[in-house]
Design a protein around this motif. Sequence first.
Motif, short mmCIF file in Angstrom:
data_model
loop_
_atom_site.label_atom_id
_atom_site.label_comp_id
_atom_site.label_asym_id
_atom_site.label_seq_id
_atom_site.Cartn_x
_atom_site.Cartn_y
_atom_site.Cartn_z
N UNK A 129 0.83 -1.20 0.00
CA UNK A 129 0.00 0.00 0.00
C UNK A 129 0.87 1.26 0.00
N UNK A 130 1.99 1.20 0.71
CA UNK A 130 2.90 2.34 0.73
C UNK A 130 3.44 2.64 -0.67
N UNK A 131 3.81 1.60 -1.40
CA UNK A 131 4.33 1.80 -2.76
C UNK A 131 3.22 2.29 -3.69
N UNK A 132 2.00 1.77 -3.50
CA UNK A 132 0.86 2.25 -4.30
C UNK A 132 0.61 3.73 -4.00
N UNK A 133 0.62 4.06 -2.73
CA UNK A 133 0.42 5.45 -2.32
C UNK A 133 1.42 6.39 -2.99
N UNK A 134 2.68 6.00 -2.96
CA UNK A 134 3.72 6.86 -3.54
C UNK A 134 3.50 7.06 -5.03
N UNK A 135 3.14 6.01 -5.71
CA UNK A 135 2.94 6.08 -7.16
C UNK A 135 1.71 6.93 -7.51
N UNK A 136 0.61 6.69 -6.82
CA UNK A 136 -0.64 7.36 -7.14
C UNK A 136 -0.65 8.81 -6.66
N UNK A 137 -0.24 9.04 -5.43
CA UNK A 137 -0.28 10.39 -4.88
C UNK A 137 0.71 11.32 -5.58
N UNK A 138 1.77 10.77 -6.12
CA UNK A 138 2.73 11.59 -6.87
C UNK A 138 2.06 12.27 -8.04
N UNK A 139 1.05 11.60 -8.61
CA UNK A 139 0.34 12.16 -9.76
C UNK A 139 -1.04 12.70 -9.39
N UNK A 140 -1.31 12.83 -8.10
CA UNK A 140 -2.54 13.46 -7.65
C UNK A 140 -3.76 12.57 -7.61
N UNK A 141 -3.56 11.25 -7.57
CA UNK A 141 -4.68 10.32 -7.56
C UNK A 141 -5.00 9.86 -6.14
#
Length: 443
Positions: A199-211
């Motif tokens: 979830x941490x890796x998903x968070x970093x990927x998605x939140x980086x692009x504003x999702x």
Amino acid sequence: MKQIVLFLAIAGLYVAATNAEHKVVCYYDFASDLREGVGRLTTKQLEAALPYCSHLVYGYMIMYGDNYQVHSYGEVDEVDIRQQYFAEIKSFKQKYPELKVLLSVGGDRDIDVGYPRKYIELLEATQEKQKKFIESAHWLVEYYGFDGLDLAYQFPRNKPRKIHGVVGSFVKSFKKIFTGNEVVDPDADKHKQQFTRLVSDLHDKLHHDGYLLSLTVLPNVNSTWYFDIPKLNKLVDFVNLGTFDFYTPERNPEEADYSAPLFYDNSEDRLPHNNVKFQTEYWNNQGFPAKKLNVGIPTHGNVWQLTDDSGNTGIPIVHHTAGPAPPSPLTNKHGLLSAPEICKLLTLPGIDVKMDKEAHITHSTLGHYGYLPAEGKSRGLWVGYDDIDTVTKKAEFALVYAGGVALFHLGHDDYLGVCAKVSYPILRSINQTFQDTINVKLI
């Protein structure tokens, strides 16, 4: 406001601040559009619900067990899904710019005979392999214009325990509260850590692009085993609790009972954790903010077959039942009926409709039921469901102790207005409760 004060006094729960805004998260399973006849929920009919939803969770994507990449539902061609269904998202968002639409991965439909443990295997995989899952999910969200990803992760479910004969008291261990002495996953501690990392890796990927990133806790998944709640608080935007199907004809074939009670009722030998209040309080007490937690409300009911030994009162707990009722034309699932099907069933001759017991704290906190006693060779039926009164009580509860509600799902609400003479009566009742109680305008 008087309603809230009265509700607090009746419930006897800890005091929590009411949020200025509350979410109405609507789940849509696009497999509903694949049904035939009147059971099909078309795009036009879906759109009628959108003014009453703050979020639309659009599901469900599946994960391939051989490469961990996210794809569309297995029964439909991948290209058709992207061209026909995902194209609708952009039109929805243009018409309803305040609506947030999330793509959901997982759920109960992702059954892979070849890889039955694929969700656990993903946790145990290397980060390089997990990267395929993350990148494929991110690509779908980005390319088709979603606002984020919902993770409806499949974990091993609690093994059902018989309701009758179980002492209704708390035990020392939270794990035993949720599962009894049955260990469904000996490596749960390891899997909890691995899930947090994923979830941490998903968070970093998605939140980086504003999702956005949300988490759906599926019914009967042990929160104490798999969710490091304080850490998840920093990683997800909100959590939707599947607070229903605590008792189902499949899990409890020999005993029928309320499937989604709001509070614990100790008048029978029930388990103290199988209710909305307990599940919500657990997440709150572990440090997860109420404003980021959404209480799940079902739009379906569970139907048991009765036998001659089931008695003729219908008062739950009903013993000596014979498992799930036959599938209906709309849901095509044993032991499950949608809201309009329940409405039709309850108008049949010989059906008796009851609320929870008069002596209980307040009406509609356990649920409603209808039953048709067995006669001779004909098996009777017992259905437990949430009617509008029950849904209203749960919406009032969510106003005080959560950030909103999550409706599971639109395809089982009365979207044609067959019984209520208005489309989506359950969804509308939630919206109306929010507006009437604290004057929150969602549309």
